[in-house]
Write a protein that holds these residues in place. Structure first.
Motif, short mmCIF file in Angstrom:
data_model
loop_
_atom_site.label_atom_id
_atom_site.label_comp_id
_atom_site.label_asym_id
_atom_site.label_seq_id
_atom_site.Cartn_x
_atom_site.Cartn_y
_atom_site.Cartn_z
N THR A 67 0.67 -1.16 -0.03
CA THR A 67 0.21 0.33 0.01
C THR A 67 0.85 1.06 -0.10
OG1 THR A 67 -1.83 -1.35 1.41
CG2 THR A 67 -2.08 1.41 1.29
N GLY A 68 2.01 1.15 0.81
CA GLY A 68 3.05 1.95 0.49
C GLY A 68 3.27 2.20 -0.89
N LEU A 69 3.77 2.05 -1.19
CA LEU A 69 5.11 1.98 -2.20
C LEU A 69 3.88 2.34 -2.99
CD1 LEU A 69 6.57 -1.08 -2.87
CD2 LEU A 69 7.25 1.01 -1.81
N ALA A 70 2.51 1.73 -3.53
CA ALA A 70 1.58 2.18 -4.47
C ALA A 70 1.09 3.62 -4.35
CB ALA A 70 -0.15 1.57 -4.18
N SER A 71 1.21 4.30 -2.65
CA SER A 71 0.52 5.57 -2.82
C SER A 71 1.65 5.86 -3.32
CB SER A 71 0.43 5.74 -1.18
OG SER A 71 1.14 5.07 -0.52
N ALA A 89 2.45 -11.60 -4.91
CA ALA A 89 3.20 -10.96 -5.76
C ALA A 89 3.02 -10.40 -6.70
CB ALA A 89 3.94 -12.53 -6.19
N ALA A 90 1.61 -11.25 -7.23
CA ALA A 90 0.96 -9.88 -8.33
C ALA A 90 0.43 -8.26 -7.52
CB ALA A 90 -0.66 -10.71 -8.65
N ARG A 91 0.04 -8.14 -6.79
CA ARG A 91 -0.32 -6.50 -6.28
C ARG A 91 1.49 -5.71 -6.82
NH1 ARG A 91 -2.10 -3.84 -0.40
NH2 ARG A 91 -3.16 -2.49 -1.61
N LEU A 92 2.57 -6.37 -5.92
CA LEU A 92 3.86 -5.65 -6.10
C LEU A 92 3.98 -5.70 -7.68
CD1 LEU A 92 6.02 -7.61 -2.74
CD2 LEU A 92 5.40 -5.07 -3.21
N ARG A 93 3.39 -7.01 -8.34
CA ARG A 93 4.04 -7.06 -9.60
C ARG A 93 3.43 -5.35 -10.73
NH1 ARG A 93 5.12 -10.93 -10.15
NH2 ARG A 93 7.05 -10.85 -10.57
N ASN A 94 1.94 -5.56 -10.12
CA ASN A 94 1.27 -4.22 -10.62
C ASN A 94 1.68 -3.19 -10.25
OD1 ASN A 94 -1.19 -5.47 -12.29
ND2 ASN A 94 -1.70 -6.45 -10.85
#
Length: 443
Positions: free
Chosen positions: A153-157, A198-203
């Motif tokens: 969540t932090g990286l996505a933000s 893994a899939a979320r981090l890859r996105n």
């Protein structure tokens, strides 16, 4: 409680969380005023009353000056570290202002102002990471199996926040803000992250790499841009088709403006169209068809351009209520592509009108770069309509936009428009444009 009361309670909660009385907050705001070299505030008792009114049962909105001072205060943790990301006091403060009735435009402007002030001072590279993520991210980087939802969540933000600031902050600064998140996502994907994550981090990594590739292109680092887009393409291979197509379109655009000829860009766009046709996002599909139409028009293929535009409008008019990329494309953007097609294989007056409609609708800071591109193309249409002096007047606005955003494509389009003004190079109004171009963008 209604929204205003909830907002007032949030402001009070933020103050008390820091152990500040009303008088203590007043003194803190006075200190911030001095550090920002702003005119002095009134006496502490007067500041107290202003703050108290914002926290009352029937609260009043803090005026713009107090909003800015409070923003600077809550942008830093009690320890003095900068924190603007999700979960920070700053994010909670902006939300409280929204509950009190402040507009999204104003709260976004406050955020940009604080972020600009921070990067002016050469700090704030990790400002967009939420306060709680620093420790969890450090642990995850040391042992990727420790990565969790908070890390993702932090990286996505960070990726989303940097993307939202395009057009508001210089692109070089955005590169610096984005780089730590991209490198962290890259390192985590290279380790044994939990399968469920893994899939979320890859996105997140793919979105960050593609954005970093665009920023590298904008700052004229074409080798880095190609490498980042190639990496994003590899990582996206297992993701949903619309995400793959988005990367291919980003790669196509930077290829169009950084290489000679159109063949490389056309291959990437055709591939993006094929990929998008199997994907869930009709908006990404519309964007792919629109870029396909532009490239066909640039090659002089009128019928192909019109066919692709028709498909783009068909996609645009489809239901995209639950589209996974809702902000990726709009009718206003598509009208700009229509204008480009008319400019190359149609009627320059029709092109001018479409550019004007498109530019008038692209009003947000995030759309400033695109607006500058479209307005420059509108000036090209005026030149071809025999109105060169009116075109030069339009180009002055484009110079200012290209200078403030640092956008490479607007600068390239400006150079193209200036070349088409060569027959009038001895006119005073062309000399004034040349001076403006040189002052803003260099010789």
């Amino acid at each position: 409680m209604d929204d205003r009361a909830t907002g007032a309670a949030a402001l009070k909660r933020l103050r008390k969380r820091r152990g500040l009385s009303l008088a203590g907050l007043a003194r803190a705001l006075t200190g911030i005023t001095q550090s920002l070299h702003q005119p002095s505030l009134p006496a502490v008792a007067s500041i107290q009353r202003s703050v108290a009114r914002s926290e009352a049962a029937k609260p009043t909105m803090p005026d713009e000056r107090y909003q800015l001072l409070l923003a600077h205060m809550y942008a830093r943790t009690p320890a003095g570290d900068l924190a603007l990301g999700a979960g920070s006091d700053f994010a909670e403060y902006l939300q409280a202002l929204g509950l009190l009735g402040e507009s999204e435009h104003r709260t976004a402007g406050l955020r940009t102002t604080v972020l600009r002030a921070t990067t002016d001072a050469g700090s704030g590279v990790l400002a967009l990471l939420s306060p709680g993520i620093h420790a969890s991210l450090a642990a995850a980087l040391a042992d990727p199996s420790q990565a969790d939802d908070q890390t993702a969540t932090g990286l996505a933000s960070v990726v989303a926040d940097v993307n939202a600031e395009i057009g508001s902050l210089p692109l070089v600064r955005l590169q610096l803000l984005l780089a730590p998140a991209v490198e962290a996502a890259r390192q985590l994907l290279g380790g044994a992250v939990p399968p469920s994550l893994a899939a979320r981090l890859r996105n997140i990594a793919v979105a960050g790499m593609a954005l970093a590739g665009r920023l590298a292109f904008e700052t004229r680092d074409d080798a880095a841009s190609r490498a980042l887009h190639a990496e994003a393409t590899r990582e996206a291979a297992t993701l949903r088709p619309w995400r793959q197509a988005s990367v291919q379109l980003s790669h196509a655009l930077v290829t169009l403006y950084s290489t000679e000829g159109l063949d490389g860009a056309r291959r990437l766009v055709d591939q993006a169209v094929r990929t998008a046709q199997t994907g869930e996002s009709v908006l990404v599909r519309a964007r792919a068809h629109a870029l396909q139409a532009e490239l066909a028009a640039r090659c002089g293929h009128d019928r192909q351009a019109q066919t692709a535009l028709g498909l783009a409008w068909y996609d645009m008019d489809s239901d995209h209520t639950d589209d996974p990329a809702p902000m990726s494309f709009s009718p206003s953007h598509l009208r700009g592509f229509e204008g480009v097609c008319e400019l190359y294989v149609g009627d320059p007056r029709a092109a001018h009108d479409r550019f004007a409609r498109s530019a008038a609708a692209l009003t947000t800071p995030r759309e400033r770069v695109q607006r500058a591109i479209i307005t420059t193309d509108q000036a090209l249409a005026r030149i071809r309509l025999g109105e060169p002096q009116a075109a030069a007047e339009l180009l002055h606005d484009c110079v200012a936009a290209a200078s403030s955003t640092g956008g490479r494509v607007p600068a390239l389009r400006l150079r193209q428009a200036r070349r088409e003004l060569r027959p009038w190079r001895r006119e005073d109004w062309v000399a004034h444009l040349d001076d403006h171009l040189t002052d803003a963008l260099g010789p």
